[in-house]
Design a protein around this motif. Sequence first.
Motif, PDB file in Angstrom:
ATOM      1  N   ASN A  57       7.813   4.614   7.415  1.00 28.73           N
ATOM      2  CA  ASN A  57       7.176   5.665   6.622  1.00 28.73           C
ATOM      3  C   ASN A  57       6.876   5.174   5.217  1.00 28.73           C
ATOM      4  N   ARG A  59       6.447   2.077   4.212  1.00 29.52           N
ATOM      5  CA  ARG A  59       5.352   1.098   4.230  1.00 29.52           C
ATOM      6  C   ARG A  59       4.002   1.786   4.350  1.00 29.52           C
ATOM      7  N   ALA A  60       3.942   2.824   5.152  1.00 32.94           N
ATOM      8  CA  ALA A  60       2.692   3.573   5.325  1.00 32.94           C
ATOM      9  C   ALA A  60       2.272   4.183   3.992  1.00 32.94           C
ATOM     10  N   LYS A  61       3.241   4.770   3.291  1.00 35.06           N
ATOM     11  CA  LYS A  61       2.994   5.386   1.989  1.00 35.06           C
ATOM     12  C   LYS A  61       2.517   4.324   0.991  1.00 35.06           C
ATOM     13  N   TRP A  62       3.228   3.199   1.011  1.00 35.88           N
ATOM     14  CA  TRP A  62       2.961   2.091   0.097  1.00 35.88           C
ATOM     15  C   TRP A  62       1.553   1.543   0.328  1.00 35.88           C
ATOM     16  N   LYS A  63       1.175   1.401   1.588  1.00 37.07           N
ATOM     17  CA  LYS A  63      -0.162   0.894   1.914  1.00 37.07           C
ATOM     18  C   LYS A  63      -1.243   1.874   1.457  1.00 37.07           C
ATOM     19  N   ARG A  64      -0.985   3.169   1.629  1.00 36.08           N
ATOM     20  CA  ARG A  64      -1.940   4.189   1.186  1.00 36.08           C
ATOM     21  C   ARG A  64      -2.144   4.098  -0.321  1.00 36.08           C
ATOM     22  N   ILE A  65      -1.058   4.019  -1.051  1.00 32.17           N
ATOM     23  CA  ILE A  65      -1.116   3.959  -2.510  1.00 32.17           C
ATOM     24  C   ILE A  65      -1.838   2.683  -2.940  1.00 32.17           C
ATOM     25  N   LYS A  66      -1.458   1.572  -2.309  1.00 33.10           N
ATOM     26  CA  LYS A  66      -2.066   0.295  -2.618  1.00 33.10           C
ATOM     27  C   LYS A  66      -3.565   0.330  -2.365  1.00 33.10           C
ATOM     28  N   ALA A  67      -3.960   0.885  -1.240  1.00 35.61           N
ATOM     29  CA  ALA A  67      -5.368   0.979  -0.871  1.00 35.61           C
ATOM     30  C   ALA A  67      -6.123   1.841  -1.890  1.00 35.61           C
ATOM     31  N   GLY A  68      -5.462   2.893  -2.372  1.00 33.68           N
ATOM     32  CA  GLY A  68      -6.087   3.794  -3.321  1.00 33.68           C
ATOM     33  C   GLY A  68      -6.305   3.133  -4.668  1.00 33.68           C
ATOM     34  N   SER A  71      -9.650   0.614  -5.367  1.00 33.83           N
ATOM     35  CA  SER A  71     -10.995   1.201  -5.505  1.00 33.83           C
ATOM     36  C   SER A  71     -11.935   0.374  -6.393  1.00 33.83           C
TER      37      SER A  71
END
Length: 71
Positions: A57, A59-68, A71
């Motif tokens: 969970n 890592r999923a959160k971390w990847k989302r934040i990183k992807a955001g 930009s």
Amino acid sequence: GAPGGKSRRRRTAFTSEQLLELRKEFHCKKYLSLTERSQIAHALKLSEVQVKIWFQNERAKWKRIKAGNVS
């Protein structure tokens, strides 16, 4: 859910101490070896599955934040 229904798995409520340790580990390494996971689970009196899922969970959160942020 139905009140008093014990069959459904509840979301684990981690203590602040457990979360602190998990986050510390996560900060050092995003992926744990089986041995590390086992040791952390024992140290925090959690099951290895709980530790594994928390890391998934996180890592999923971390990847989302990183992807955001890219930009």
